[in-house]
Design a protein around this motif. Structure first.
Motif, PDB file in Angstrom:
ATOM      1  N   MET A   1      13.412  39.109 -36.955  1.00 19.56           N
ATOM      2  CA  MET A   1      12.624  37.915 -37.263  1.00 19.56           C
ATOM      3  C   MET A   1      12.681  36.879 -36.149  1.00 19.56           C
ATOM      4  O   MET A   1      11.802  36.023 -36.050  1.00 19.56           O
ATOM      5  CB  MET A   1      13.094  37.310 -38.578  1.00 19.56           C
ATOM      6  CG  MET A   1      12.699  38.112 -39.814  1.00 19.56           C
ATOM      7  SD  MET A   1      10.911  38.121 -40.082  1.00 19.56           S
ATOM      8  CE  MET A   1      10.637  36.434 -40.615  1.00 19.56           C
ATOM      9  N   THR A   2      13.688  36.947 -35.299  1.00 20.89           N
ATOM     10  CA  THR A   2      13.683  36.089 -34.115  1.00 20.89           C
ATOM     11  C   THR A   2      12.478  36.430 -33.245  1.00 20.89           C
ATOM     12  O   THR A   2      11.847  35.544 -32.656  1.00 20.89           O
ATOM     13  CB  THR A   2      14.992  36.254 -33.322  1.00 20.89           C
ATOM     14  OG1 THR A   2      16.095  35.849 -34.143  1.00 20.89           O
ATOM     15  CG2 THR A   2      14.979  35.424 -32.051  1.00 20.89           C
ATOM     16  N   GLY A   3      12.144  37.711 -33.161  1.00 18.59           N
ATOM     17  CA  GLY A   3      10.954  38.125 -32.429  1.00 18.59           C
ATOM     18  C   GLY A   3       9.684  37.602 -33.067  1.00 18.59           C
ATOM     19  O   GLY A   3       8.723  37.251 -32.367  1.00 18.59           O
ATOM     20  N   TRP A   4       9.670  37.541 -34.405  1.00 17.82           N
ATOM     21  CA  TRP A   4       8.499  36.985 -35.104  1.00 17.82           C
ATOM     22  C   TRP A   4       8.305  35.518 -34.717  1.00 17.82           C
ATOM     23  O   TRP A   4       7.191  35.078 -34.422  1.00 17.82           O
ATOM     24  CB  TRP A   4       8.686  37.132 -36.610  1.00 17.82           C
ATOM     25  CG  TRP A   4       7.614  36.462 -37.416  1.00 17.82           C
ATOM     26  CD1 TRP A   4       6.361  36.945 -37.680  1.00 17.82           C
ATOM     27  CD2 TRP A   4       7.696  35.182 -38.057  1.00 17.82           C
ATOM     28  NE1 TRP A   4       5.665  36.041 -38.444  1.00 17.82           N
ATOM     29  CE2 TRP A   4       6.458  34.958 -38.694  1.00 17.82           C
ATOM     30  CE3 TRP A   4       8.692  34.216 -38.157  1.00 17.82           C
ATOM     31  CZ2 TRP A   4       6.189  33.798 -39.423  1.00 17.82           C
ATOM     32  CZ3 TRP A   4       8.433  33.058 -38.876  1.00 17.82           C
ATOM     33  CH2 TRP A   4       7.198  32.851 -39.499  1.00 17.82           C
ATOM     34  N   VAL A   5       9.381  34.744 -34.712  1.00 19.99           N
ATOM     35  CA  VAL A   5       9.282  33.341 -34.304  1.00 19.99           C
ATOM     36  C   VAL A   5       8.815  33.243 -32.858  1.00 19.99           C
ATOM     37  O   VAL A   5       8.004  32.375 -32.507  1.00 19.99           O
ATOM     38  CB  VAL A   5      10.642  32.625 -34.490  1.00 19.99           C
ATOM     39  CG1 VAL A   5      10.607  31.236 -33.877  1.00 19.99           C
ATOM     40  CG2 VAL A   5      10.991  32.527 -35.960  1.00 19.99           C
ATOM     41  N   ALA A   6       9.298  34.145 -32.003  1.00 23.10           N
ATOM     42  CA  ALA A   6       8.918  34.106 -30.588  1.00 23.10           C
ATOM     43  C   ALA A   6       7.422  34.324 -30.383  1.00 23.10           C
ATOM     44  O   ALA A   6       6.867  33.870 -29.376  1.00 23.10           O
ATOM     45  CB  ALA A   6       9.723  35.146 -29.809  1.00 23.10           C
ATOM     46  N   LEU A   7       6.756  34.993 -31.325  1.00 24.39           N
ATOM     47  CA  LEU A   7       5.304  35.148 -31.222  1.00 24.39           C
ATOM     48  C   LEU A   7       4.617  33.792 -31.202  1.00 24.39           C
ATOM     49  O   LEU A   7       3.609  33.603 -30.512  1.00 24.39           O
ATOM     50  CB  LEU A   7       4.763  35.966 -32.404  1.00 24.39           C
ATOM     51  CG  LEU A   7       5.187  37.422 -32.524  1.00 24.39           C
ATOM     52  CD1 LEU A   7       4.578  38.034 -33.777  1.00 24.39           C
ATOM     53  CD2 LEU A   7       4.791  38.220 -31.289  1.00 24.39           C
ATOM     54  N   ALA A   8       5.146  32.847 -31.973  1.00 25.81           N
ATOM     55  CA  ALA A   8       4.561  31.512 -32.026  1.00 25.81           C
ATOM     56  C   ALA A   8       4.853  30.701 -30.777  1.00 25.81           C
ATOM     57  O   ALA A   8       4.238  29.648 -30.556  1.00 25.81           O
ATOM     58  CB  ALA A   8       5.085  30.770 -33.256  1.00 25.81           C
ATOM     59  N   LEU A   9       5.786  31.188 -29.956  1.00 24.17           N
ATOM     60  CA  LEU A   9       6.200  30.464 -28.756  1.00 24.17           C
ATOM     61  C   LEU A   9       5.610  31.057 -27.486  1.00 24.17           C
ATOM     62  O   LEU A   9       5.813  30.524 -26.399  1.00 24.17           O
ATOM     63  CB  LEU A   9       7.723  30.463 -28.661  1.00 24.17           C
ATOM     64  CG  LEU A   9       8.451  29.877 -29.878  1.00 24.17           C
ATOM     65  CD1 LEU A   9       9.951  30.147 -29.777  1.00 24.17           C
ATOM     66  CD2 LEU A   9       8.180  28.386 -30.016  1.00 24.17           C
ATOM     67  N   GLY A  10       4.891  32.186 -27.616  1.00 24.12           N
ATOM     68  CA  GLY A  10       4.242  32.779 -26.454  1.00 24.12           C
ATOM     69  C   GLY A  10       4.503  34.247 -26.239  1.00 24.12           C
ATOM     70  O   GLY A  10       3.888  34.860 -25.369  1.00 24.12           O
ATOM     71  N   ALA A  11       5.429  34.852 -26.996  1.00 21.68           N
ATOM     72  CA  ALA A  11       5.657  36.300 -26.865  1.00 21.68           C
ATOM     73  C   ALA A  11       4.463  37.063 -27.425  1.00 21.68           C
ATOM     74  O   ALA A  11       3.710  36.556 -28.268  1.00 21.68           O
ATOM     75  CB  ALA A  11       6.934  36.705 -27.597  1.00 21.68           C
TER      76      ALA A  11
END
Length: 453
Positions: A299-309
């Motif tokens: 889920m850290t990766g899911w949050v990173a989608l909102a940050l530019g990943a």
């Protein structure tokens, strides 16, 4: 004094862990085990004029990747079909298999059976070689990360490289992935030692150059890097990494970050400095039109989608949700082993809790999950519980969340911020009826809220 012969050992990746859970977590983290799962062929092949792999690696709709664990992989084709049918256009789908931890026929069968996912990766995991990060992994686990029974099938993983890694060796790594049926090829991804940053970055770049030169027409490449979290938390290292990436001709990067020991079983990353590092890296990638994929980030990766990943991977086992330090715990062998705690993902609080707590939370508002996997779980005989169904529910719900922020009219960041805000509000409003503590406490929500301001 306890006789050592009366003790049994488990490898875990968290501090807060009930001994009753140790067996289940060790199964997730035991990468040396072999899978007997046979993944069935899916009937429908994608029918697109555009190259679906290119589309999956192009900025736009996010990339959701399911990472194979050694157990319960047999249910992944069903999850993939379910997600593909519901979220076409809102996200791209991929799968990852750990190449050196599988035998070649099993690897090929798995990837062939996941044809509904355009992006299929056979991860070379060269970071686990004995001349890379392998000895540290072995010391933490007190057993090899890649067992000798599977490593023996992969010469690129076992052959000594006394003179340094060569162009021929990089070609061998690519050939092994081609033979497995991968649709995206990775560079080896050796451990980037922060003590020698210039040399580590030079190796990453050289491997990318050699790999590009070895590509065949219509093949796709991602630059593979495995780094400790200090590359994200130390400004000088982070800047050097970003400068290198921006200067490279490559567009797609597959960045695996080694986390410290987690605080909770199946928990989220709680280190604010690492999260801030993810935020800056993701933002710089997006600003420079680079594609960032974060394997084993949950889920850290899911949050990173909102940050530019652009994409991330997660899986049923804890080892697929986080690439984190581990420890060994020991419990007595004597007597019957108690059943581990039954855990499931609670969408309302974006966290894994025990099953009883999840049911109490569901009763307060959202109701029972109606995904096909939870419906099947509820139809089982009284007292029976299938971890594969709970894991499939988790993957389906994380895919739903990924598609939801992809579809939002005001963008991923606004959408993710709203999801996290709603989860925090639900935790507060339900605290009187269902107080959350210990491993049930979603301690990550305030940190996520801060990132998404």
């Amino acid at each position: 004094m306890t006789n050592e012969e009366d003790m049994i050992e488990f490898v875990v990746d968290s501090v807060e862990l009930d001994a009753l859970d140790a067996s289940a977590l060790d199964e997730d983290l035991d990468e040396t085990a072999l899978s007997d799962d046979d993944s069935p062929e899916l009937d429908d092949e994608p029918d697109e004029l555009e190259d679906p792999v290119s589309a999956a690696l192009t900025p736009g709709a996010p990339l959701f990747i399911m990472h194979k664990s050694h157990q319960y992989a047999g249910i992944l084709p069903n999850v993939l079909a379910d997600v593909a049918g519901r979220h076409a256009g809102a996200l791209h789908l991929g799968v990852i298999a750990p190449m050196p931890r599988m035998r070649p026929p099993a690897l090929r069968t798995f990837l062939d059976g996941m044809s509904a996912a355009p992006l299929r990766i056979a991860d070379p995991e060269a970071f686990a070689r004995d001349d890379s990060f392998g000895p540290t992994l072995t010391a933490q686990r007190e057993k090899p990360y890649v067992g000798p029974s599977t490593a023996s099938y992969w010469s690129y993983f076992t052959d000594p490289q006394a003179g340094g890694h060569t162009e021929a060796w990089v070609g061998e790594v690519l050939d092994a992935q081609r033979d497995a049926g991968a649709t995206v090829l990775l560079t080896p991804g050796l451990w980037a030692d922060p003590a020698t940053p210039d040399a580590s970055l030079a190796i990453m770049r050289q491997h990318a150059v050699w790999a590009r030169d070895a590509l065949k027409p219509a093949e796709h490449l991602a630059v593979n890097a495995t780094i400790p979290a200090s590359w994200l938390t130390t400004p000088s290292l982070r800047n050097r990494l970003l400068d290198e990436v921006i200067d490279m001709d490559d567009e797609v990067f597959y960045l695996r970050v080694r986390w410290p020991l987690l605080g909770q079983a199946y928990g989220q990353l709680l280190d604010e400095a690492i999260l801030d590092g993810y935020a800056e890296v993701a933002n710089v990638f997006e600003e420079n039109d680079k594609v960032l994929i974060l394997p084993n980030s949950g889920m850290t990766g899911w949050v990173a989608l909102a940050l530019g990943a652009h994409g991330f991977s997660t899986g049923i086992g804890s080892g697929e949700r986080a690439f984190a330090d581990t420890r060994v715990i020991r419990i007595k062998r004597t007597g019957p082993r108690p059943a581990p705690t039954r855990r499931t993902f609670s969408t309302s609080i974006l966290h894994v809790t025990d099953e009883d707590t999840a049911q109490l939370l569901d009763a307060l508002g959202p109701g029972n999950c109606r995904c096909r996997f939870c419906r099947t779980q509820r139809r089982l005989p009284a007292g029976q519980w299938e971890k594969s169904l709970a894991g499939a529910h988790y993957l389906r719900r994380v895919a739903d969340l990924t598609a939801d922020i992809s579809r939002h009219s005001r963008g991923r960041r606004v959408a993710a911020r709203s999801v996290v805000r709603n989860a925090r509000t639900f935790v507060t409003s339900s605290s009187t009826s269902v107080p959350l503590s210990g491993t049930n406490d979603p301690k990550h929500l305030p940190l996520w809220a801060g990132l998404l301001k």
